[in-house]
Design a protein around this motif. Sequence first.
Motif, PDB file in Angstrom:
ATOM      1  N   ILE A   6      -0.157 -18.360 -43.661  1.00  0.00           N
ATOM      2  CA  ILE A   6       1.044 -18.980 -42.807  1.00  0.00           C
ATOM      3  C   ILE A   6       2.398 -18.728 -43.290  1.00  0.00           C
ATOM      4  CG2 ILE A   6       1.142 -21.180 -43.896  1.00  0.00           C
ATOM      5  CD1 ILE A   6       0.620 -20.771 -40.029  1.00  0.00           C
ATOM      6  N   ALA A   7       2.739 -18.404 -44.346  1.00  0.00           N
ATOM      7  CA  ALA A   7       3.912 -18.071 -44.850  1.00  0.00           C
ATOM      8  C   ALA A   7       4.455 -16.724 -44.469  1.00  0.00           C
ATOM      9  CB  ALA A   7       4.130 -18.138 -46.248  1.00  0.00           C
ATOM     10  N   LEU A   8       3.594 -15.808 -43.965  1.00  0.00           N
ATOM     11  CA  LEU A   8       4.057 -14.282 -43.408  1.00  0.00           C
ATOM     12  C   LEU A   8       4.159 -14.552 -41.870  1.00  0.00           C
ATOM     13  CD1 LEU A   8       1.225 -12.531 -45.498  1.00  0.00           C
ATOM     14  CD2 LEU A   8       3.657 -13.036 -46.098  1.00  0.00           C
ATOM     15  N   ALA A   9       5.052 -13.928 -41.711  1.00  0.00           N
ATOM     16  CA  ALA A   9       5.438 -13.507 -40.073  1.00  0.00           C
ATOM     17  C   ALA A   9       4.752 -12.212 -39.331  1.00  0.00           C
ATOM     18  CB  ALA A   9       6.988 -13.244 -39.928  1.00  0.00           C
ATOM     19  N   ALA A  10       4.934 -12.117 -38.266  1.00  0.00           N
ATOM     20  CA  ALA A  10       4.519 -11.037 -37.596  1.00  0.00           C
ATOM     21  C   ALA A  10       5.323  -9.658 -38.269  1.00  0.00           C
ATOM     22  CB  ALA A  10       4.647 -11.254 -36.159  1.00  0.00           C
ATOM     23  N   ILE A  45       0.170  -0.984 -36.513  1.00  0.00           N
ATOM     24  CA  ILE A  45      -0.480  -2.019 -36.630  1.00  0.00           C
ATOM     25  C   ILE A  45       0.577  -3.310 -36.488  1.00  0.00           C
ATOM     26  CG2 ILE A  45      -2.049  -3.998 -37.530  1.00  0.00           C
ATOM     27  CD1 ILE A  45      -3.275  -1.522 -39.048  1.00  0.00           C
ATOM     28  N   ASP A  46       0.708  -4.141 -35.441  1.00  0.00           N
ATOM     29  CA  ASP A  46       1.610  -5.229 -35.226  1.00  0.00           C
ATOM     30  C   ASP A  46       0.837  -6.306 -35.436  1.00  0.00           C
ATOM     31  OD1 ASP A  46       4.034  -6.598 -34.840  1.00  0.00           O
ATOM     32  OD2 ASP A  46       4.121  -5.944 -32.797  1.00  0.00           O
ATOM     33  N   ALA A  47       0.957  -7.147 -36.446  1.00  0.00           N
ATOM     34  CA  ALA A  47       0.276  -8.244 -36.778  1.00  0.00           C
ATOM     35  C   ALA A  47       0.888  -9.288 -37.543  1.00  0.00           C
ATOM     36  CB  ALA A  47      -1.239  -7.776 -37.735  1.00  0.00           C
ATOM     37  N   ALA A  55      -2.869  -9.478 -32.791  1.00  0.00           N
ATOM     38  CA  ALA A  55      -2.624  -8.076 -33.427  1.00  0.00           C
ATOM     39  C   ALA A  55      -2.753  -7.236 -32.367  1.00  0.00           C
ATOM     40  CB  ALA A  55      -3.617  -7.783 -34.471  1.00  0.00           C
ATOM     41  N   SER A  56      -1.901  -5.976 -32.592  1.00  0.00           N
ATOM     42  CA  SER A  56      -2.244  -4.884 -31.719  1.00  0.00           C
ATOM     43  C   SER A  56      -2.312  -3.442 -32.678  1.00  0.00           C
ATOM     44  CB  SER A  56      -1.011  -4.688 -30.721  1.00  0.00           C
ATOM     45  OG  SER A  56       0.124  -4.375 -31.351  1.00  0.00           O
ATOM     46  N   VAL A  57      -2.880  -2.538 -32.243  1.00  0.00           N
ATOM     47  CA  VAL A  57      -3.140  -1.330 -33.097  1.00  0.00           C
ATOM     48  C   VAL A  57      -2.898  -0.232 -32.119  1.00  0.00           C
ATOM     49  CG1 VAL A  57      -4.576  -0.007 -34.145  1.00  0.00           C
ATOM     50  CG2 VAL A  57      -4.924  -2.429 -34.411  1.00  0.00           C
ATOM     51  N   ALA A  96      -7.992  -6.214 -27.787  1.00  0.00           N
ATOM     52  CA  ALA A  96      -8.352  -7.714 -28.394  1.00  0.00           C
ATOM     53  C   ALA A  96      -8.812  -7.534 -29.660  1.00  0.00           C
ATOM     54  CB  ALA A  96      -9.448  -8.270 -27.476  1.00  0.00           C
ATOM     55  N   VAL A  97      -8.528  -8.648 -30.500  1.00  0.00           N
ATOM     56  CA  VAL A  97      -8.976  -8.437 -31.878  1.00  0.00           C
ATOM     57  C   VAL A  97      -9.684  -9.748 -32.108  1.00  0.00           C
ATOM     58  CG1 VAL A  97      -8.193  -8.724 -34.201  1.00  0.00           C
ATOM     59  CG2 VAL A  97      -7.134  -7.155 -32.732  1.00  0.00           C
ATOM     60  N   THR A  98     -11.073  -9.931 -32.396  1.00  0.00           N
ATOM     61  CA  THR A  98     -11.681 -10.922 -32.756  1.00  0.00           C
ATOM     62  C   THR A  98     -12.305 -10.892 -34.189  1.00  0.00           C
ATOM     63  OG1 THR A  98     -13.770  -9.879 -31.893  1.00  0.00           O
ATOM     64  CG2 THR A  98     -12.283 -11.154 -30.361  1.00  0.00           C
TER      65      THR A  98
END
Length: 180
Positions: A6-10, A45-47, A55-57, A96-98
């Motif tokens: 939770i401490a990390l941002a996108a 990777i945008d996560a 996230a998107s890859v 999509a990411v699951t």
Amino acid sequence: MIVPAIALAATLFSIGNDGKSWVGFHLEDTIEEIDADTKKVSGTIDADPANLAAASVNLTVDTASLDSGMKMRDDDMRDTYLETKKYPTATFKSTAVTGAASVAPGQSADLKVAGDLTLHGVTRRIVVPVHLTLESPKRAHVTSKFTIRMTDYNVTVPQKLVLSVANEVDVKFDLFANVK
């Protein structure tokens, strides 16, 4: 010390240009098993490690640089079957990411990444199993192995008098992504 996810941002991670990332394939024919790979792979990777579902890859592979270690076979693969002069790259764009909801530095997560794979000018939706390790807040390691069918991408399956190649190809990748 483990930093909570939770401490990390996108974060935008960049894939490639490190000499370690690679994409390859394995297939079998009537005579041998063939492996080829390339280190000419790039993407992003945008996560947000706290929200992996968002996230998107985007990944691009230089198919013209695939190397099996045998020049004659590589030339045939590139010119006749993959037609790399016309289709020099393969791309994957996630939709999509699951799987795991989050991951913290030093932890791993198994995910399923759905997306559009474009190869040989044909785009098909696939689901790729992915093992993600967030090595640090600034470095991710991503691996996978999945199977595609050459005919799904209009790639002619070599069928010669004494040599037949399987339609199924195992695709593998080992990617290292660093914060951009």
